[in-house]
Write a protein that holds these residues in place. Structure first.
Motif, PDB file in Angstrom:
ATOM      1  N   VAL A  21       0.852  -1.184   0.000  1.00  0.00           N
ATOM      2  CA  VAL A  21       0.000   0.000   0.000  1.00  0.00           C
ATOM      3  C   VAL A  21       0.892   1.239   0.000  1.00  0.00           C
ATOM      4  N   ASP A  75     -10.330  -0.234  -3.270  1.00  0.00           N
ATOM      5  CA  ASP A  75     -10.244  -1.500  -3.997  1.00  0.00           C
ATOM      6  C   ASP A  75      -9.814  -2.648  -3.083  1.00  0.00           C
ATOM      7  N   GLN A 102      -5.696   3.399  -2.561  1.00  0.00           N
ATOM      8  CA  GLN A 102      -5.811   1.954  -2.761  1.00  0.00           C
ATOM      9  C   GLN A 102      -6.827   1.307  -1.824  1.00  0.00           C
TER      10      GLN A 102
END
Length: 278
Positions: free
Chosen positions: A243, A251, A248
Protein backbone atom coordinates in the motif's frame (compact mmCIF):
# COMPACT_ATOMS: atom_id res chain seq x y z
CA UNK A 1 -1.42 -47.51 11.96
CA UNK A 2 1.10 -49.07 14.39
CA UNK A 3 1.52 -45.81 16.32
CA UNK A 4 -2.22 -45.64 16.89
CA UNK A 5 -2.38 -49.28 17.98
CA UNK A 6 0.40 -48.94 20.55
CA UNK A 7 -1.07 -45.79 22.05
CA UNK A 8 -4.66 -46.98 22.19
CA UNK A 9 -3.82 -50.26 23.89
CA UNK A 10 -2.93 -48.33 27.04
CA UNK A 11 -5.83 -45.90 26.96
CA UNK A 12 -7.54 -47.54 29.91
CA UNK A 13 -4.47 -47.02 32.12
CA UNK A 14 -4.21 -43.26 31.52
CA UNK A 15 -3.16 -41.71 34.83
CA UNK A 16 -4.54 -38.48 36.23
CA UNK A 17 -1.74 -36.13 35.15
CA UNK A 18 -1.46 -37.29 31.57
CA UNK A 19 -2.71 -35.96 28.26
CA UNK A 20 -3.72 -38.48 25.62
CA UNK A 21 -3.22 -36.76 22.26
CA UNK A 22 -4.91 -37.73 19.01
CA UNK A 23 -3.85 -36.07 15.77
CA UNK A 24 -6.43 -35.79 12.98
CA UNK A 25 -6.15 -34.68 9.39
CA UNK A 26 -8.73 -31.96 8.81
CA UNK A 27 -9.68 -31.53 5.15
CA UNK A 28 -12.12 -28.78 4.24
CA UNK A 29 -13.40 -26.35 1.64
CA UNK A 30 -13.16 -22.69 2.58
CA UNK A 31 -15.27 -21.91 -0.51
CA UNK A 32 -18.13 -24.41 -0.89
CA UNK A 33 -18.53 -23.50 -4.59
CA UNK A 34 -14.95 -24.54 -5.37
CA UNK A 35 -13.39 -27.99 -5.68
CA UNK A 36 -10.25 -26.73 -3.93
CA UNK A 37 -9.59 -28.20 -0.48
CA UNK A 38 -7.20 -27.42 2.34
CA UNK A 39 -5.61 -29.92 4.72
CA UNK A 40 -4.40 -29.18 8.24
CA UNK A 41 -3.33 -31.42 11.16
CA UNK A 42 -5.47 -30.89 14.26
CA UNK A 43 -5.01 -31.97 17.87
CA UNK A 44 -7.54 -33.62 20.17
CA UNK A 45 -6.12 -33.52 23.70
CA UNK A 46 -7.96 -35.64 26.23
CA UNK A 47 -7.01 -34.47 29.71
CA UNK A 48 -8.21 -35.61 33.13
CA UNK A 49 -10.91 -32.92 33.33
CA UNK A 50 -11.09 -31.34 29.86
CA UNK A 51 -11.02 -32.12 26.15
CA UNK A 52 -9.45 -29.64 23.72
CA UNK A 53 -9.43 -29.49 19.92
CA UNK A 54 -7.16 -27.04 18.10
CA UNK A 55 -4.57 -26.72 15.28
CA UNK A 56 -1.38 -28.76 15.59
CA UNK A 57 0.54 -25.69 14.40
CA UNK A 58 -0.17 -24.13 17.81
CA UNK A 59 1.76 -26.96 19.47
CA UNK A 60 4.73 -26.26 17.19
CA UNK A 61 4.56 -22.52 17.94
CA UNK A 62 4.32 -23.20 21.68
CA UNK A 63 7.37 -25.47 21.49
CA UNK A 64 9.43 -22.79 19.71
CA UNK A 65 8.43 -20.18 22.30
CA UNK A 66 9.41 -22.44 25.19
CA UNK A 67 12.81 -23.12 23.62
CA UNK A 68 13.46 -19.42 22.99
CA UNK A 69 11.28 -17.18 25.20
CA UNK A 70 13.08 -14.05 23.97
CA UNK A 71 11.84 -14.63 20.42
CA UNK A 72 8.12 -14.94 21.11
CA UNK A 73 6.17 -16.21 18.10
CA UNK A 74 2.47 -15.46 17.66
CA UNK A 75 0.07 -17.47 15.53
CA UNK A 76 -3.69 -17.58 15.10
CA UNK A 77 -5.59 -19.35 12.36
CA UNK A 78 -9.29 -19.36 11.52
CA UNK A 79 -9.33 -23.08 12.34
CA UNK A 80 -11.48 -24.40 15.20
CA UNK A 81 -10.26 -24.00 18.77
CA UNK A 82 -12.73 -25.51 21.23
CA UNK A 83 -12.56 -26.60 24.87
CA UNK A 84 -15.10 -28.70 26.75
CA UNK A 85 -15.35 -30.27 30.16
CA UNK A 86 -14.92 -34.03 30.36
CA UNK A 87 -18.04 -35.95 29.24
CA UNK A 88 -19.92 -32.71 28.51
CA UNK A 89 -21.44 -30.89 25.53
CA UNK A 90 -20.77 -27.41 26.89
CA UNK A 91 -18.08 -25.75 24.74
CA UNK A 92 -15.88 -22.70 24.85
CA UNK A 93 -15.23 -21.54 21.27
CA UNK A 94 -12.21 -19.28 20.77
CA UNK A 95 -12.01 -16.76 17.91
CA UNK A 96 -9.68 -13.95 16.94
CA UNK A 97 -11.12 -10.92 15.15
CA UNK A 98 -8.60 -8.19 15.93
CA UNK A 99 -8.88 -9.47 19.52
CA UNK A 100 -9.32 -12.82 21.25
CA UNK A 101 -12.94 -13.74 22.05
CA UNK A 102 -14.69 -16.76 23.54
CA UNK A 103 -18.28 -17.87 22.98
CA UNK A 104 -19.95 -20.52 25.12
CA UNK A 105 -22.32 -22.95 23.42
CA UNK A 106 -24.16 -26.16 24.23
CA UNK A 107 -23.82 -28.59 21.32
CA UNK A 108 -25.70 -31.82 21.87
CA UNK A 109 -26.25 -34.26 19.02
CA UNK A 110 -28.33 -37.39 18.52
CA UNK A 111 -26.60 -40.35 16.88
CA UNK A 112 -28.15 -43.11 14.77
CA UNK A 113 -26.08 -46.28 14.98
CA UNK A 114 -25.78 -48.55 11.94
CA UNK A 115 -24.79 -52.21 11.84
CA UNK A 116 -22.43 -51.41 8.94
CA UNK A 117 -18.73 -51.83 9.68
CA UNK A 118 -15.39 -51.50 7.91
CA UNK A 119 -11.73 -52.11 8.67
CA UNK A 120 -9.16 -49.39 9.33
CA UNK A 121 -5.78 -51.01 9.85
CA UNK A 122 -6.39 -53.54 12.63
CA UNK A 123 -9.51 -51.80 13.88
CA UNK A 124 -13.17 -52.53 13.20
CA UNK A 125 -15.07 -49.30 12.74
CA UNK A 126 -18.83 -48.99 13.06
CA UNK A 127 -20.92 -46.45 11.17
CA UNK A 128 -23.08 -43.77 12.80
CA UNK A 129 -24.90 -40.72 11.46
CA UNK A 130 -26.09 -37.45 12.93
CA UNK A 131 -27.27 -33.96 12.01
CA UNK A 132 -25.34 -31.09 13.51
CA UNK A 133 -24.71 -27.45 12.64
CA UNK A 134 -27.02 -27.52 9.63
CA UNK A 135 -25.18 -30.46 8.02
CA UNK A 136 -25.59 -34.24 7.91
CA UNK A 137 -22.59 -36.28 9.08
CA UNK A 138 -21.32 -39.86 8.79
CA UNK A 139 -18.91 -41.07 11.46
CA UNK A 140 -16.88 -44.25 11.88
CA UNK A 141 -16.01 -45.16 15.47
CA UNK A 142 -14.22 -47.96 17.28
CA UNK A 143 -16.10 -49.61 20.16
CA UNK A 144 -12.93 -51.23 21.52
CA UNK A 145 -11.48 -47.80 22.24
CA UNK A 146 -13.59 -47.04 25.29
CA UNK A 147 -13.69 -43.29 25.02
CA UNK A 148 -16.74 -41.31 23.94
CA UNK A 149 -14.84 -38.54 22.13
CA UNK A 150 -13.95 -37.30 18.67
CA UNK A 151 -12.70 -34.29 16.70
CA UNK A 152 -14.20 -30.80 16.93
CA UNK A 153 -17.48 -31.01 18.92
CA UNK A 154 -18.32 -34.56 17.88
CA UNK A 155 -18.72 -36.90 20.85
CA UNK A 156 -21.26 -39.16 22.52
CA UNK A 157 -20.68 -42.41 20.61
CA UNK A 158 -19.75 -45.66 22.42
CA UNK A 159 -16.15 -45.41 21.22
CA UNK A 160 -13.58 -43.06 19.72
CA UNK A 161 -14.43 -41.46 16.37
CA UNK A 162 -11.74 -42.37 13.83
CA UNK A 163 -13.37 -40.69 10.82
CA UNK A 164 -16.23 -38.25 10.25
CA UNK A 165 -17.39 -36.41 7.11
CA UNK A 166 -20.40 -34.35 6.10
CA UNK A 167 -22.53 -35.69 3.25
CA UNK A 168 -21.64 -32.76 0.97
CA UNK A 169 -17.93 -33.59 1.47
CA UNK A 170 -17.06 -30.08 2.57
CA UNK A 171 -15.44 -31.25 5.81
CA UNK A 172 -13.72 -34.43 6.96
CA UNK A 173 -11.61 -35.53 9.93
CA UNK A 174 -9.42 -38.66 9.90
CA UNK A 175 -7.35 -40.00 12.76
CA UNK A 176 -3.63 -40.12 11.91
CA UNK A 177 -1.87 -41.06 15.13
CA UNK A 178 -2.04 -41.09 18.89
CA UNK A 179 0.45 -40.73 21.73
CA UNK A 180 0.60 -39.90 25.41
CA UNK A 181 2.20 -36.97 27.24
CA UNK A 182 3.38 -37.66 30.76
CA UNK A 183 1.87 -34.41 32.07
CA UNK A 184 -1.31 -32.49 31.32
CA UNK A 185 -0.50 -30.22 28.39
CA UNK A 186 -1.24 -26.55 29.07
CA UNK A 187 -2.70 -24.46 26.22
CA UNK A 188 -2.86 -21.28 28.28
CA UNK A 189 -0.54 -19.34 25.97
CA UNK A 190 -1.93 -20.64 22.67
CA UNK A 191 -5.72 -20.86 23.12
CA UNK A 192 -7.09 -19.22 26.28
CA UNK A 193 -4.59 -16.34 26.03
CA UNK A 194 -2.88 -14.93 22.95
CA UNK A 195 -0.22 -12.26 22.66
CA UNK A 196 -0.94 -11.05 26.18
CA UNK A 197 -4.70 -10.93 25.50
CA UNK A 198 -7.20 -12.74 27.69
CA UNK A 199 -10.26 -13.97 25.80
CA UNK A 200 -13.25 -11.63 26.07
CA UNK A 201 -16.62 -13.42 26.58
CA UNK A 202 -19.07 -12.75 23.76
CA UNK A 203 -22.53 -13.93 22.73
CA UNK A 204 -23.10 -15.42 19.28
CA UNK A 205 -25.30 -12.44 18.37
CA UNK A 206 -22.59 -9.93 19.29
CA UNK A 207 -19.98 -12.00 17.49
CA UNK A 208 -22.09 -11.98 14.32
CA UNK A 209 -22.37 -8.19 14.58
CA UNK A 210 -18.60 -7.97 15.02
CA UNK A 211 -18.08 -9.96 11.82
CA UNK A 212 -20.57 -7.78 9.93
CA UNK A 213 -18.91 -4.60 11.17
CA UNK A 214 -15.55 -6.00 10.15
CA UNK A 215 -16.95 -6.90 6.73
CA UNK A 216 -18.38 -3.42 6.18
CA UNK A 217 -15.01 -1.81 6.94
CA UNK A 218 -12.41 -4.62 6.74
CA UNK A 219 -9.37 -2.31 6.66
CA UNK A 220 -10.41 0.00 9.48
CA UNK A 221 -7.47 -0.70 11.82
CA UNK A 222 -5.02 -1.10 8.94
CA UNK A 223 -6.07 2.29 7.57
CA UNK A 224 -5.62 3.96 10.97
CA UNK A 225 -2.08 2.59 11.32
CA UNK A 226 -1.32 3.79 7.79
CA UNK A 227 -2.61 7.31 8.49
CA UNK A 228 -0.70 7.63 11.77
CA UNK A 229 2.61 6.41 10.35
CA UNK A 230 5.43 8.96 10.44
CA UNK A 231 8.25 6.69 9.29
CA UNK A 232 8.99 7.27 5.57
CA UNK A 233 10.78 3.88 5.43
CA UNK A 234 7.79 1.91 6.73
CA UNK A 235 6.25 -0.60 4.35
CA UNK A 236 2.56 -1.54 4.53
CA UNK A 237 1.41 -4.85 3.00
CA UNK A 238 -2.11 -6.22 2.64
CA UNK A 239 -2.65 -9.63 1.02
CA UNK A 240 0.85 -9.39 -0.50
CA UNK A 241 0.02 -5.99 -2.01
CA UNK A 242 2.10 -3.00 -0.96
CA UNK A 243 0.00 0.00 0.00
CA UNK A 244 1.65 3.17 -1.24
CA UNK A 245 -1.37 5.46 -1.36
CA UNK A 246 -4.63 5.94 0.55
CA UNK A 247 -6.38 5.74 -2.82
CA UNK A 248 -5.81 1.95 -2.76
CA UNK A 249 -8.03 1.36 0.27
CA UNK A 250 -11.29 1.32 -1.65
CA UNK A 251 -10.24 -1.50 -4.00
CA UNK A 252 -8.47 -3.41 -1.22
CA UNK A 253 -11.61 -3.25 0.94
CA UNK A 254 -13.71 -4.66 -1.89
CA UNK A 255 -11.13 -7.41 -2.35
CA UNK A 256 -11.34 -8.31 1.35
CA UNK A 257 -15.15 -8.35 1.21
CA UNK A 258 -15.17 -10.65 -1.81
CA UNK A 259 -12.81 -13.01 -0.03
CA UNK A 260 -15.09 -13.02 3.04
CA UNK A 261 -18.09 -13.90 0.86
CA UNK A 262 -16.26 -16.80 -0.82
CA UNK A 263 -14.87 -18.19 2.43
CA UNK A 264 -18.19 -18.03 4.28
CA UNK A 265 -18.42 -21.81 4.76
CA UNK A 266 -18.14 -22.62 8.47
CA UNK A 267 -18.47 -26.16 9.83
CA UNK A 268 -21.72 -25.11 11.49
CA UNK A 269 -23.35 -23.64 8.40
CA UNK A 270 -26.43 -22.65 10.39
CA UNK A 271 -24.23 -20.05 12.12
CA UNK A 272 -22.89 -18.53 8.89
CA UNK A 273 -23.08 -14.74 8.83
CA UNK A 274 -25.15 -13.40 5.93
CA UNK A 275 -22.96 -10.76 4.33
CA UNK A 276 -24.56 -8.12 2.07
CA UNK A 277 -24.41 -8.81 -1.65
CA UNK A 278 -22.50 -6.55 -4.00
Amino acid sequence: MKKIILALLFLGTLISAQTHRFVYEFQFKEDSTSSSTRKEPMVLDINPSETKFYPYAYVETDSLNKKNPDNHNLMWDDLPSVVRKKDAYQHKNYFNVNHLFVIESRDEMTWNLSSETKMSGNYILQKATTKFGGRSWTAWFNKETAISEGPYKFRGLPGLIFEIEDTAKNFSFKLLKSYRLIETYSTREIIENWGGQTAIPLTQKKYDKLLLDNFNDPLREFREHYKKNTDPQAKFMFNNIEVKSADQFHDLSRMAQERARKNNNPIEIDKAVHYPEK
